[in-house]
Design a protein around this motif. Structure first.
Motif, PDB file in Angstrom:
ATOM      1  N   GLU A 366       0.960  -1.297  -0.168  1.00  0.00           N
ATOM      2  CA  GLU A 366      -0.058   0.018   0.157  1.00  0.00           C
ATOM      3  C   GLU A 366       0.776   1.183   0.111  1.00  0.00           C
ATOM      4  O   GLU A 366       0.704   2.186  -0.730  1.00  0.00           O
ATOM      5  CB  GLU A 366      -0.774   0.024   1.386  1.00  0.00           C
ATOM      6  CG  GLU A 366      -1.778   1.016   1.075  1.00  0.00           C
ATOM      7  CD  GLU A 366      -2.467   1.321   2.535  1.00  0.00           C
ATOM      8  OE1 GLU A 366      -3.225   2.208   2.834  1.00  0.00           O
ATOM      9  OE2 GLU A 366      -2.380   0.482   3.380  1.00  0.00           O
ATOM     10  N   ASN A 367       2.053   1.223   0.860  1.00  0.00           N
ATOM     11  CA  ASN A 367       2.742   2.523   0.914  1.00  0.00           C
ATOM     12  C   ASN A 367       3.775   2.649  -0.164  1.00  0.00           C
ATOM     13  O   ASN A 367       3.895   3.700  -0.777  1.00  0.00           O
ATOM     14  CB  ASN A 367       3.429   2.311   2.140  1.00  0.00           C
ATOM     15  CG  ASN A 367       2.630   2.821   3.511  1.00  0.00           C
ATOM     16  OD1 ASN A 367       2.347   3.958   3.883  1.00  0.00           O
ATOM     17  ND2 ASN A 367       2.478   1.822   4.216  1.00  0.00           N
ATOM     18  N   LEU A 368       4.255   1.668  -0.802  1.00  0.00           N
ATOM     19  CA  LEU A 368       4.973   1.543  -1.958  1.00  0.00           C
ATOM     20  C   LEU A 368       4.160   1.945  -3.088  1.00  0.00           C
ATOM     21  O   LEU A 368       4.680   2.767  -4.028  1.00  0.00           O
ATOM     22  CB  LEU A 368       5.454   0.126  -2.353  1.00  0.00           C
ATOM     23  CG  LEU A 368       6.742  -0.468  -1.463  1.00  0.00           C
ATOM     24  CD1 LEU A 368       7.028  -1.529  -1.875  1.00  0.00           C
ATOM     25  CD2 LEU A 368       7.938   0.597  -1.927  1.00  0.00           C
ATOM     26  N   SER A 369       2.706   1.591  -3.311  1.00  0.00           N
ATOM     27  CA  SER A 369       1.887   2.340  -4.255  1.00  0.00           C
ATOM     28  C   SER A 369       1.743   3.701  -4.193  1.00  0.00           C
ATOM     29  O   SER A 369       1.859   4.385  -5.165  1.00  0.00           O
ATOM     30  CB  SER A 369       0.543   1.623  -4.229  1.00  0.00           C
ATOM     31  OG  SER A 369      -0.597   1.976  -5.076  1.00  0.00           O
ATOM     32  N   LYS A 370       1.575   4.484  -2.927  1.00  0.00           N
ATOM     33  CA  LYS A 370       1.490   5.698  -2.666  1.00  0.00           C
ATOM     34  C   LYS A 370       2.674   6.197  -2.979  1.00  0.00           C
ATOM     35  O   LYS A 370       2.589   7.281  -3.693  1.00  0.00           O
ATOM     36  CB  LYS A 370       1.316   5.950  -1.126  1.00  0.00           C
ATOM     37  CG  LYS A 370      -0.080   5.536  -0.599  1.00  0.00           C
ATOM     38  CD  LYS A 370      -0.493   5.784   0.751  1.00  0.00           C
ATOM     39  CE  LYS A 370      -1.777   5.493   1.266  1.00  0.00           C
ATOM     40  NZ  LYS A 370      -1.921   5.712   2.808  1.00  0.00           N
ATOM     41  N   LEU A 371       3.969   5.886  -2.800  1.00  0.00           N
ATOM     42  CA  LEU A 371       5.262   6.307  -2.997  1.00  0.00           C
ATOM     43  C   LEU A 371       5.608   6.588  -4.637  1.00  0.00           C
ATOM     44  O   LEU A 371       5.744   7.662  -4.912  1.00  0.00           O
ATOM     45  CB  LEU A 371       6.466   5.619  -2.486  1.00  0.00           C
ATOM     46  CG  LEU A 371       7.753   5.872  -2.873  1.00  0.00           C
ATOM     47  CD1 LEU A 371       8.157   7.145  -2.225  1.00  0.00           C
ATOM     48  CD2 LEU A 371       8.882   4.696  -2.556  1.00  0.00           C
TER      49      LEU A 371
END
Length: 695
Positions: A366-371
């Motif tokens: 989820e956080n890699l996608s946001k990054l």
């Protein structure tokens, strides 16, 4: 208040047990009994005083190391050391000790040691974040316990196996194992194991994001563990409760729950610091950092996480590292510092994927996608979004929710049925008690028995006090002996100072006076000059001997190094007087080994006499002095290549007689071997009992 009183009672009971075990170590015991006493002391200290536990582990290893009959105790101590390093967070050192254990166990099956090895080695894998390795070892331990039909061990390994399965995302299978553990805990009336089961079921609810239900199980587990003796278990439960208050506070936007969470984190951290529990210290720091994240204080969170990294790296704690790296990435994303966010999320990725915890993987993706969306790299962002979506579909756990509900209903139903059965038993017992007219006699007998136990306890306590008093008297005697020895040493130092200051200065004055006389009496006959020279030389030798005596008197002990230095000094003087002779001196004994001063002085005097004899009579070109240790003796050899003599035809003079007398005074022996034209060998042997330990 009840919990506090229970803990105080447990503390004093444990202290009494420890004192009793220490006293038994001072009494006569067989080797096996002594080894067993050491292991009991380790167990009693393990959860309260890690330093004392480590001290007795070392003592046990030293005591059992060389005895094959004590191998079980030796391996048990190694396993305790491995456990101790797990608690301290030093997983690398712990693994070294488990490898040592396996090297001993692999060809010698012993159920107790094998089950301890697999069970504890699984705990190490778990704390390192290797949940597959943990599950493998817990399963092996469980198989052994089932094969040997040992239910207490089965219960422990069932709980651990279920926990590892839940961390691997196998929640349904984990519940089946927990069910077995709960019913076995109730059968064995084991509240500690029941507390662990409640705790582990709480973990499953936490994984499902059912935080209120997880908190309920965690609180039940905490209440059970408070009544136990393990501070480690209490610290773990406090940490779990804190985590749930944090999660619920985030979900409900209730900041008052953050304060509750911080309070529980701090309580857990205080206990962890008190018992040096490295793993839970790191966990609580990361928990407090997560609170800072929840309170939208990313810079504070980052500062805490950065202090955790070196500690976790030193302990080789991948479980803490993966969470720390992930949350550093999350907080840098909040600050829009994308380069740092990417660095930490990429560091977290291999650790999280290796641990294979679905919930952590979903959060990472989820956080890699946001990054990557923020970096306008939408293709990569979409790839991670897809992976996140798939994992969240798997984590929906609708069927698991039904299974848990079914499990709870069955558990509660069976629990109520058991309670009804117990109530029926109580009613029957009451009816039987009413009919039994001998009950009063039984109660009276019980009261008498209790009184007898109390009186026996008082008697044993008084007996223990007498023994302690005797120990105090012995200690006072020992202190008195030490004081006497100190006074004697002070007297010796005073006498040596007097010898040096008075007699030494007087002898020096005599030499000076004789030298002046020789100068004044230039015209005196040659015979008088020779006489004066002889007196001056004799006085000089007397000063050297006086210095040697003062050297010995100034020391209560003389080390091999001191003796070696003194012999070298004497040989240097001998070389000056007879430069044609080659001297060799060597030693291969511990330089720090020491002798009582009288032993060292006598040895030195005998060596002096032997070298002087060789100088006077042997006509040698080489004199060797060797200091060695052979078997149970300290051996000195003085060897020359001179003309030798016939032992049978030569009458022993005062010099050789004095040498024998000096060796006799220190229980030593002197052996003289000599052959004409081949030289002489003098060997001195002093028993090692005459020496002291290394200084």
């Amino acid at each position: 208040m009840f919990v506090f009183m229970a803990n105080i009672t447990n503390f004093f009971a444990q202290k009494s047990t420890i004192d009793s075990l220490k006293i038994s170590l001072l009494q006569e015991q067989t080797q096996k009994q002594k080894a067993a006493t050491y292991l009991l002391l380790i167990d009693n200290y393990f959860s309260t005083n890690k330093d004392s536990a480590e001290y007795y582990i070392e003592e046990t290893l030293q005591f059992t190391k060389q005895e094959s009959s004590l191998q079980v105790s030796y391996v048990s101590a190694l396993l305790k050391y491995a456990q101790l390093f797990i608690v301290k967070g030093d997983y690398k050192q712990s693994e070294n000790y488990y490898n040592k254990v396996w090297a001993i166990l692999k060809d010698n099956y012993d159920y107790e040691l094998y089950s301890k090895y697999y069970g504890d080695f699984g705990v190490l894998h778990f704390y390192k974040g290797d949940f597959k390795g943990a599950l493998t070892n817990f399963s092996k331990a469980l198989e052994l316990a089932e094969k040997e039909n040992i239910e207490e061990d089965q219960l422990r390994f069932l709980n651990n196996k279920a926990l590892a399965m839940s961390y691997l995302g196998e929640a349904e299978a984990s519940l089946d194992v927990h069910k077995k553990a709960i019913f076995l805990a109730e059968k064995l009336n084991d509240s500690t194991a029941l507390g662990k089961s409640f705790n582990n079921i709480g973990l499953i609810y936490e994984d499902m994001k059912e935080h209120e239900k997880a908190l309920e199980f965690y609180l039940n587990a905490l209440e059970i563990k408070k009544n136990g003796t393990s501070q480690i278990d209490v610290a773990n439960s406090l940490f779990n409760v804190a985590g749930m208050y944090k999660e619920i506070g985030e979900k409900e936007k209730d900041t008052s729950l953050y304060s509750k969470a911080e309070n529980y984190y701090q309580k857990s951290l205080d206990i962890a610091n008190q018992i040096n529990y490295g793993k839970i210290i790191l966990y609580n720091k990361t928990g407090i950092a997560q609170l800072a994240t929840a309170r939208n204080q990313p810079r504070k969170a980052i500062a805490i996480y950065e202090t955790v990294i070196p500690l976790a790296q030193k302990a080789n704690d991948n479980q803490t590292l993966r969470i720390t790296y992930l949350n550093l990435g999350v907080n840098y994303l909040k600050l829009d510092i994308l380069s740092s966010a990417e660095t930490y999320l990429i560091k977290a990725k291999p650790l999280i994927e290796t641990a294979n915890n679905p919930s952590d993987k979903a959060s990472l993706y989820e956080n890699l996608s946001k990054l990557y969306a923020d970096k306008n790299q939408f293709k990569i962002a979409y790839k991670y979004f897809e992976q996140q979506y798939k994992l969240e579909q798997e984590l929906s756990k609708n069927s698991l929710q039904d299974k848990i509900s079914d499990f709870e209903i069955k558990y509660e139903t069976e629990k109520k049925e058991k309670e009804i059965a117990e109530q029926k038993k109580e009613l029957l017992a009451q009816e039987l008690a009413i009919k039994n007219r001998n009950l009063y006699a039984l109660l009276l007998a019980s009261a008498l028995l209790i009184l007898a136990i109390i009186f026996f306890a008082i008697y044993k306590r008084n007996q223990l006090r007498r023994k302690q008093l005797q120990k105090e008297i012995e200690l006072k005697d020992a202190i008195s002996t030490i004081k006497t020895q100190n006074r004697l040493q002070e007297q010796r130092l005073r006498i040596s100072r007097d010898l040096h200051d008075n007699i030494g200065s007087q002898l020096t004055f005599i030499i000076s006076t004789i030298d002046n006389l020789k100068y004044v009496s230039k015209d005196a006959n040659e015979k008088l000059k020779q006489k004066l020279t002889s007196i001056s030389s004799f006085t000089g030798d007397t000063i050297h001997q006086l210095r040697d005596t003062i050297w010995a008197m100034n020391k209560s002990t003389i080390s091999v190094e001191d003796l070696h230095s003194r012999i070298l000094s004497f040989i240097e003087k001998a070389k000056a007087s007879v430069p044609t002779i080659n001297f060799n001196i060597s030693y291969d004994i511990d330089a720090n080994k020491s002798f009582p001063s009288i032993v060292g002085m006598n040895v030195f005097r005998v060596i002096q006499e032997a070298i002087n004899n060789a100088l006077k009579y042997a006509e040698a070109s080489t004199i060797d002095v060797q200091l060695t240790k052979k078997e149970n003796y300290f051996v000195i050899t003085i060897l020359d290549n001179g003309i030798g003599f016939n032992l049978k035809s030569v009458t022993l003079g005062n010099g050789l007689s004095n040498m024998e007398k000096r060796m006799g005074e220190i229980d030593g022996t002197i052996i003289i071997n000599s052959e004409l034209e081949k030289g002489t060998e003098i060997t001195l042997k002093i028993p090692l009992e005459s020496t002291l330990d290394s200084v």
